[in-house]
Scaffold this motif. Structure first.
Motif, PDB file in Angstrom:
ATOM      1  N   ASP A  11       0.873  -1.256   0.003  1.00 58.11           N
ATOM      2  CA  ASP A  11      -0.009   0.055   0.171  1.00 58.11           C
ATOM      3  C   ASP A  11       0.905   1.537   0.076  1.00 58.11           C
ATOM      4  N   GLY A  12       1.939   1.156   0.044  1.00 59.77           N
ATOM      5  CA  GLY A  12       2.941   2.324   0.107  1.00 59.77           C
ATOM      6  C   GLY A  12       2.917   3.019  -1.479  1.00 59.77           C
ATOM      7  N   PRO A  13       3.796   4.020  -1.635  1.00 52.08           N
ATOM      8  CA  PRO A  13       4.434   4.900  -0.642  1.00 52.08           C
ATOM      9  C   PRO A  13       3.162   5.574   0.359  1.00 52.08           C
ATOM     10  N   SER A  14       3.853   5.792   1.758  1.00 55.32           N
ATOM     11  CA  SER A  14       3.057   6.645   2.753  1.00 55.32           C
ATOM     12  C   SER A  14       4.233   7.543   3.445  1.00 55.32           C
ATOM     13  N   ASP A  15       3.622   8.022   4.429  1.00 55.18           N
ATOM     14  CA  ASP A  15       4.491   8.958   5.429  1.00 55.18           C
ATOM     15  C   ASP A  15       5.379   7.882   5.905  1.00 55.18           C
ATOM     16  N   ASN A  16       5.346   6.700   6.116  1.00 55.21           N
ATOM     17  CA  ASN A  16       6.083   5.888   6.879  1.00 55.21           C
ATOM     18  C   ASN A  16       7.101   5.413   5.867  1.00 55.21           C
ATOM     19  N   THR A  17       7.038   5.378   4.671  1.00 56.17           N
ATOM     20  CA  THR A  17       7.927   4.515   3.841  1.00 56.17           C
ATOM     21  C   THR A  17       9.452   5.009   4.150  1.00 56.17           C
ATOM     22  N   GLY A  18       9.725   6.221   4.238  1.00 55.56           N
ATOM     23  CA  GLY A  18      11.083   6.614   4.862  1.00 55.56           C
ATOM     24  C   GLY A  18      11.566   5.882   5.954  1.00 55.56           C
ATOM     25  N   ALA A  19      10.905   6.171   7.022  1.00 50.16           N
ATOM     26  CA  ALA A  19      11.060   5.508   7.977  1.00 50.16           C
ATOM     27  C   ALA A  19      11.441   3.888   8.336  1.00 50.16           C
ATOM     28  N   ILE A  20      10.482   3.097   7.263  1.00 45.60           N
ATOM     29  CA  ILE A  20      10.814   1.609   7.106  1.00 45.60           C
ATOM     30  C   ILE A  20      11.954   1.474   6.299  1.00 45.60           C
ATOM     31  N   LEU A  21      12.161   2.318   5.357  1.00 47.34           N
ATOM     32  CA  LEU A  21      13.632   2.058   4.818  1.00 47.34           C
ATOM     33  C   LEU A  21      14.636   2.684   5.566  1.00 47.34           C
ATOM     34  N   ASP A  22      14.787   3.100   6.663  1.00 48.46           N
ATOM     35  CA  ASP A  22      15.628   3.795   7.252  1.00 48.46           C
ATOM     36  C   ASP A  22      15.819   2.387   8.372  1.00 48.46           C
ATOM     37  N   VAL A  23      14.956   1.986   8.713  1.00 54.13           N
ATOM     38  CA  VAL A  23      15.202   0.583   9.769  1.00 54.13           C
ATOM     39  C   VAL A  23      15.971  -0.434   9.220  1.00 54.13           C
ATOM     40  N   LEU A  24      15.425  -0.762   7.755  1.00 59.19           N
ATOM     41  CA  LEU A  24      15.954  -1.659   7.039  1.00 59.19           C
ATOM     42  C   LEU A  24      17.362  -1.402   6.546  1.00 59.19           C
ATOM     43  N   LYS A  25      17.647  -0.218   6.515  1.00 60.54           N
ATOM     44  CA  LYS A  25      19.090   0.174   6.200  1.00 60.54           C
ATOM     45  C   LYS A  25      19.895  -0.106   7.299  1.00 60.54           C
ATOM     46  N   GLU A  26      19.484   0.248   8.491  1.00 58.06           N
ATOM     47  CA  GLU A  26      20.101   0.188   9.875  1.00 58.06           C
ATOM     48  C   GLU A  26      20.355  -1.225  10.064  1.00 58.06           C
ATOM     49  N   TYR A  27      19.563  -2.183   9.606  1.00 54.01           N
ATOM     50  CA  TYR A  27      19.758  -3.526  10.019  1.00 54.01           C
ATOM     51  C   TYR A  27      20.502  -4.408   8.893  1.00 54.01           C
ATOM     52  N   GLY A  28      20.890  -3.691   7.634  1.00 56.49           N
ATOM     53  CA  GLY A  28      21.432  -4.029   6.555  1.00 56.49           C
ATOM     54  C   GLY A  28      20.359  -5.193   5.941  1.00 56.49           C
ATOM     55  N   VAL A  29      19.087  -5.017   5.829  1.00 62.53           N
ATOM     56  CA  VAL A  29      18.281  -5.943   5.444  1.00 62.53           C
ATOM     57  C   VAL A  29      17.570  -5.336   4.056  1.00 62.53           C
ATOM     58  N   LYS A  30      17.177  -6.193   3.372  1.00 63.45           N
ATOM     59  CA  LYS A  30      16.429  -6.046   1.956  1.00 63.45           C
ATOM     60  C   LYS A  30      14.924  -6.609   2.018  1.00 63.45           C
ATOM     61  N   ALA A  31      14.089  -5.783   1.701  1.00 63.76           N
ATOM     62  CA  ALA A  31      12.538  -6.261   1.422  1.00 63.76           C
ATOM     63  C   ALA A  31      11.883  -6.199   0.312  1.00 63.76           C
ATOM     64  N   THR A  32      10.501  -6.199   0.173  1.00 56.32           N
ATOM     65  CA  THR A  32       9.800  -6.176  -0.910  1.00 56.32           C
ATOM     66  C   THR A  32       8.732  -5.210  -0.605  1.00 56.32           C
ATOM     67  N   PHE A  33       8.622  -4.173  -1.589  1.00 52.59           N
ATOM     68  CA  PHE A  33       7.207  -3.311  -1.570  1.00 52.59           C
ATOM     69  C   PHE A  33       6.395  -3.468  -2.743  1.00 52.59           C
ATOM     70  N   PHE A  34       4.952  -3.604  -2.156  1.00 57.50           N
ATOM     71  CA  PHE A  34       4.118  -3.812  -3.228  1.00 57.50           C
ATOM     72  C   PHE A  34       3.447  -2.457  -3.152  1.00 57.50           C
ATOM     73  N   VAL A  35       3.823  -1.678  -4.380  1.00 56.19           N
ATOM     74  CA  VAL A  35       3.299  -0.298  -4.099  1.00 56.19           C
ATOM     75  C   VAL A  35       2.069  -0.262  -5.046  1.00 56.19           C
ATOM     76  N   VAL A  36       1.426   1.173  -4.640  1.00 58.11           N
ATOM     77  CA  VAL A  36       0.274   1.627  -5.255  1.00 58.11           C
ATOM     78  C   VAL A  36       0.831   2.946  -6.148  1.00 58.11           C
ATOM     79  N   GLY A  37       0.086   3.228  -7.093  1.00 57.26           N
ATOM     80  CA  GLY A  37       0.092   4.531  -8.042  1.00 57.26           C
ATOM     81  C   GLY A  37      -0.057   5.909  -7.277  1.00 57.26           C
TER      82      GLY A  37
END
Ligand code: ZN
Length: 323
Positions: free
Chosen positions: A121-147
């Motif tokens: 359902d992203g991007p949202s106001d939280n996308t940046g924060a989610i990406l920051d946490v993933l980066k902090e832990y050196g982890v890759k994820a998957t985003f199923f985004v909308v338009g």
């Protein structure tokens, strides 16, 4: 000088005694030699027996080790055969099926569990924060985004791709009554989103997630039919087998989401975890951090979805090779 009869008697007694002594010596010698020979013979026999038995056990060892070598060689050969059989995928439509059978369902103590964190359902106001946490832990994820076409959202699509995550399609509008009205309306909605992502990031997404999942009960279109159609268009769609619980509209704590995720991951060798990237869902970010903090010390691989990922689907597409 003449001998008396007494002298004669003495003489013959003396000779008899000497003869007896000689006899004893001879017999003693013979018996002694016999005893020595017997001992020598038994020692030799004993040595022979033990030599024979060690030869036998050496032989046995040789036979078993050559058998084991042959067995190892056979195993190796059959593994090589299996792997080359798995590698020979004939066409693209076989990929989802083949990868599904490749990864195997049986939990393996030695093999690390595989965890795919997915955000809908992203991007949202939280996308940046989610990406920051993933980066902090050196982890890759998957985003199923909308338009979305505002600058922030376009920037988030780019950040997702630039930071090594997988970007997948979740529909442009996410309006159930519109997208699930017909196969055509779903397909044109997805194509619109695909073009937006391609023009923004340069990446053509291969993966998608149906809004509500392939097992949703709101679609006017038969989901098996739609799943089949989208698969024929070259998309691999993913559902999930672990829910964080952040889809619910009820208030939930980060601890509640974390426990759902960790308990879910316990049950599967391959977990596809459903999170939501939505403005109202701040506890998702907090829960994500808690989950990563817990998993960093465990035998778990956290990966972005790719062509090697075991496909998790609630409703399967129809095809000659699938059901
Ligand atoms: Zn959604």
């Amino acid at each position: 000088m003449t001998q008396t009869s007494g002298d004669k008697e003495k003489d013959s007694n003396y000779r008899r005694k000497r003869i007896n002594r000689l006899k004893k010596i001879i017999i003693g010698t013979i018996v002694g030699w016999m005893a020595i020979s017997l001992v020598a013979i038994s020692v030799l026999i004993y040595h022979n027996v033990s030599l024979n038995s060690s030869i036998e056990s050496l032989n046995k060892k040789l036979i078993t080790s050559s058998k084991e070598t042959a067995k190892l060689y056979d195993n190796l050969n059959s593994k090589i055969e299996d792997e080359s059989a798995e590698i020979s995928i004939e066409d693209e439509s076989d990929i989802s099926l083949s990868y599904a059978s490749l990864s195997g369902n049986e939990p393996d103590e030695i093999t690390a569990k595989q965890v795919y964190l997915t955000f809908d359902d992203g991007p949202s106001d939280n996308t940046g924060a989610i990406l920051d946490v993933l980066k902090e832990y050196g982890v890759k994820a998957t985003f199923f985004v909308v338009g979305k076409t505002d600058d922030y959202s376009l920037g988030m699509y780019k950040r997702i791709v630039d930071e090594g995550h997988t970007i997948g399609l979740h529909s442009y509008t996410h309006r159930y009554n519109q997208i699930y009205d017909s196969v055509d309306s779903f397909n044109s909605d997805i194509e619109k989103l695909s073009k937006l992502i391609q023009s923004t990031t340069g990446v053509k997404p291969n993966f998608m997630r149906f809004p509500g999942g392939s097992s949703n009960q709101v679609s006017n279109v038969n989901m098996k039919e739609l799943a089949t159609y989208m698969t024929e268009q070259g998309y691999i769609y993913f559902d999930w087998n672990v829910v964080s619980g952040d889809a619910s509209s009820k208030a939930y704590t980060a601890e509640y989401l974390r426990d759902n995720v960790l308990n879910g991951i316990d049950n599967y060798q391959t977990s596809v975890v459903l999170f939501h990237d939505a403005s109202s869902k701040d506890s998702t970010v907090e829960a994500l951090r808690m989950v990563l903090e817990q998993l960093k010390d465990e035998n778990v691989e956290i990966l972005p979805i790719d062509m090697n990922t075991k496909v998790i689907q609630h409703v399967h597409a129809e095809s000659a090779n699938n059901n």
